[in-house]
Design a protein around this motif. Sequence first.
Motif, PDB file in Angstrom:
ATOM      1  N   PHE A 137      -2.091  10.786  -8.077  1.00 29.37           N
ATOM      2  CA  PHE A 137      -3.291  11.455  -8.584  1.00 29.37           C
ATOM      3  C   PHE A 137      -2.926  12.648  -9.468  1.00 29.37           C
ATOM      4  O   PHE A 137      -3.577  12.913 -10.481  1.00 29.37           O
ATOM      5  N   MET A 138      -1.877  13.374  -9.091  1.00 28.36           N
ATOM      6  CA  MET A 138      -1.414  14.492  -9.924  1.00 28.36           C
ATOM      7  C   MET A 138      -0.921  13.982 -11.286  1.00 28.36           C
ATOM      8  O   MET A 138      -1.243  14.564 -12.333  1.00 28.36           O
ATOM      9  N   ALA A 139      -0.171  12.892 -11.260  1.00 31.76           N
ATOM     10  CA  ALA A 139       0.332  12.312 -12.511  1.00 31.76           C
ATOM     11  C   ALA A 139      -0.825  11.805 -13.369  1.00 31.76           C
ATOM     12  O   ALA A 139      -0.823  11.967 -14.597  1.00 31.76           O
ATOM     13  N   PHE A 140      -1.829  11.197 -12.716  1.00 30.03           N
ATOM     14  CA  PHE A 140      -2.998  10.704 -13.442  1.00 30.03           C
ATOM     15  C   PHE A 140      -3.713  11.839 -14.169  1.00 30.03           C
ATOM     16  O   PHE A 140      -4.063  11.718 -15.354  1.00 30.03           O
ATOM     17  N   ALA A 141      -3.921  12.955 -13.475  1.00 26.44           N
ATOM     18  CA  ALA A 141      -4.598  14.096 -14.090  1.00 26.44           C
ATOM     19  C   ALA A 141      -3.789  14.662 -15.250  1.00 26.44           C
ATOM     20  O   ALA A 141      -4.336  14.996 -16.313  1.00 26.44           O
ATOM     21  N   SER A 142      -2.479  14.762 -15.057  1.00 23.77           N
ATOM     22  CA  SER A 142      -1.612  15.294 -16.116  1.00 23.77           C
ATOM     23  C   SER A 142      -1.624  14.386 -17.337  1.00 23.77           C
ATOM     24  O   SER A 142      -1.719  14.846 -18.478  1.00 23.77           O
ATOM     25  N   MET A 143      -1.549  13.081 -17.103  1.00 24.90           N
ATOM     26  CA  MET A 143      -1.498  12.138 -18.216  1.00 24.90           C
ATOM     27  C   MET A 143      -2.843  12.016 -18.933  1.00 24.90           C
ATOM     28  O   MET A 143      -2.894  11.697 -20.115  1.00 24.90           O
ATOM     29  N   ALA A 144      -3.945  12.273 -18.210  1.00 23.28           N
ATOM     30  CA  ALA A 144      -5.254  12.283 -18.860  1.00 23.28           C
ATOM     31  C   ALA A 144      -5.321  13.413 -19.892  1.00 23.28           C
ATOM     32  O   ALA A 144      -5.793  13.228 -21.020  1.00 23.28           O
ATOM     33  N   CYS A 145      -4.812  14.590 -19.503  1.00 28.29           N
ATOM     34  CA  CYS A 145      -4.760  15.722 -20.442  1.00 28.29           C
ATOM     35  C   CYS A 145      -3.808  15.412 -21.598  1.00 28.29           C
ATOM     36  O   CYS A 145      -4.119  15.689 -22.769  1.00 28.29           O
ATOM     37  N   GLU A 146      -2.671  14.840 -21.264  1.00 27.51           N
ATOM     38  CA  GLU A 146      -1.678  14.507 -22.280  1.00 27.51           C
ATOM     39  C   GLU A 146      -2.229  13.484 -23.274  1.00 27.51           C
ATOM     40  O   GLU A 146      -2.084  13.628 -24.492  1.00 27.51           O
ATOM     41  N   GLY A 147      -2.897  12.465 -22.744  1.00 21.01           N
ATOM     42  CA  GLY A 147      -3.461  11.435 -23.605  1.00 21.01           C
ATOM     43  C   GLY A 147      -4.536  11.977 -24.536  1.00 21.01           C
ATOM     44  O   GLY A 147      -4.659  11.544 -25.685  1.00 21.01           O
ATOM     45  N   THR A 148      -5.325  12.934 -24.043  1.00 23.62           N
ATOM     46  CA  THR A 148      -6.346  13.559 -24.884  1.00 23.62           C
ATOM     47  C   THR A 148      -5.708  14.266 -26.072  1.00 23.62           C
ATOM     48  O   THR A 148      -6.182  14.156 -27.218  1.00 23.62           O
ATOM     49  N   MET A 149      -4.618  14.971 -25.819  1.00 26.40           N
ATOM     50  CA  MET A 149      -3.921  15.670 -26.905  1.00 26.40           C
ATOM     51  C   MET A 149      -3.327  14.682 -27.897  1.00 26.40           C
ATOM     52  O   MET A 149      -3.425  14.859 -29.118  1.00 26.40           O
ATOM     53  N   TYR A 150      -2.708  13.615 -27.399  1.00 25.92           N
ATOM     54  CA  TYR A 150      -2.103  12.616 -28.277  1.00 25.92           C
ATOM     55  C   TYR A 150      -3.153  11.977 -29.188  1.00 25.92           C
ATOM     56  O   TYR A 150      -2.952  11.835 -30.396  1.00 25.92           O
ATOM     57  N   LYS A 193       0.843  -1.191   0.000  1.00 24.61           N
ATOM     58  CA  LYS A 193       0.000   0.000   0.000  1.00 24.61           C
ATOM     59  C   LYS A 193       0.884   1.250   0.000  1.00 24.61           C
ATOM     60  O   LYS A 193       1.741   1.418   0.862  1.00 24.61           O
ATOM     61  N   PRO A 194       0.723   2.126  -0.983  1.00 22.42           N
ATOM     62  CA  PRO A 194       1.547   3.345  -1.032  1.00 22.42           C
ATOM     63  C   PRO A 194       1.164   4.317   0.081  1.00 22.42           C
ATOM     64  O   PRO A 194       0.027   4.322   0.557  1.00 22.42           O
ATOM     65  N   ASP A 195       2.138   5.118   0.509  1.00 19.33           N
ATOM     66  CA  ASP A 195       1.827   6.092   1.552  1.00 19.33           C
ATOM     67  C   ASP A 195       1.062   7.281   0.958  1.00 19.33           C
ATOM     68  O   ASP A 195       0.899   7.410  -0.251  1.00 19.33           O
ATOM     69  N   LEU A 200       0.490   8.645  -2.975  1.00 22.88           N
ATOM     70  CA  LEU A 200      -0.845   8.657  -3.571  1.00 22.88           C
ATOM     71  C   LEU A 200      -1.176  10.025  -4.168  1.00 22.88           C
ATOM     72  O   LEU A 200      -1.747  10.120  -5.251  1.00 22.88           O
ATOM     73  N   LYS A 201      -0.807  11.083  -3.461  1.00 22.61           N
ATOM     74  CA  LYS A 201      -1.059  12.440  -3.970  1.00 22.61           C
ATOM     75  C   LYS A 201      -0.304  12.674  -5.281  1.00 22.61           C
ATOM     76  O   LYS A 201      -0.860  13.216  -6.237  1.00 22.61           O
ATOM     77  N   LEU A 202       0.965  12.250  -5.313  1.00 26.83           N
ATOM     78  CA  LEU A 202       1.742  12.384  -6.549  1.00 26.83           C
ATOM     79  C   LEU A 202       1.120  11.552  -7.677  1.00 26.83           C
ATOM     80  O   LEU A 202       1.083  11.971  -8.829  1.00 26.83           O
TER      81      LEU A 202
END
Length: 251
Positions: A212-225, A202-204, A208-210
């Motif tokens: 979720f931030m990466a998930f949000a960033s990659m969702a935007c990135e994936g949309t552009m790709y 289980k991650p600390d 987990l916060k990092l």
Amino acid sequence: MSDPISADLKKTRLAVSVFFFISGISYASWASRIPTIQQELHLNEAMLGTVLFALPLGLIMTLPVSGYLVSKTGSRYVMLIGSIVYTLFLCLLGFVTKMWQLVTVLFFFGSSRNLLNIAANTQAVGVEGLYKKPIMSTFHGIWSVAGLAGALIGSFMLSKHVPTATHFAIIGAATMIATAIYFPTTFKHDGAVTTKKPLFVKPDRGLLKLGFMAFASMACEGTMYDWCGVYFKKEVHASPSFINAGYTSYM
């Protein structure tokens, strides 16, 4: 007179960088031809969205497997296998004629990309440890440069009406040659982990916060790709030579 250890280390850094370049240019090559493949397979936006989901699904489902393989066998050969399989599935994308074929190939394209990326990042961590200074951002910068190169090549291929299969075969041949040339000088000192560790930890909260931030960033990135080329083709009504202009600008 140059230090032989320093020269070898530079060669290792270059070799690992090449695998980041392979990852970036292969992915960008696929992304640059999404509008073409959508047109050839007669996919509407809803169907395309369903198809595109196969790639991250393959990536997510193989995350534990990739980590396990790297920890048990070391990153070098996982990176080699990932690079070869990733290239093969890129080439196969150029020959799909049915929606189910595209979904299947994209799933394994994402899976092999995950193998390559996790192993390459593990290699980069090892090289950075030998340099004793932060150099990780340079590897990721090379991935971005490769993405830009892939977008530009894709724009050129579209402007010259080069078939998707031919485009992907050219990129595949180049990356296979690069893999064969540079693999021998990759980082050799990360062996298998012999201590037994639990399969899931289980991650600390901070991690987990990092995440979720990466998930949000990659969702935007994936949309552009995935959708930039489609938008330029259907909404902006760009000519074939400018369909990838938005994607190229983004990269």
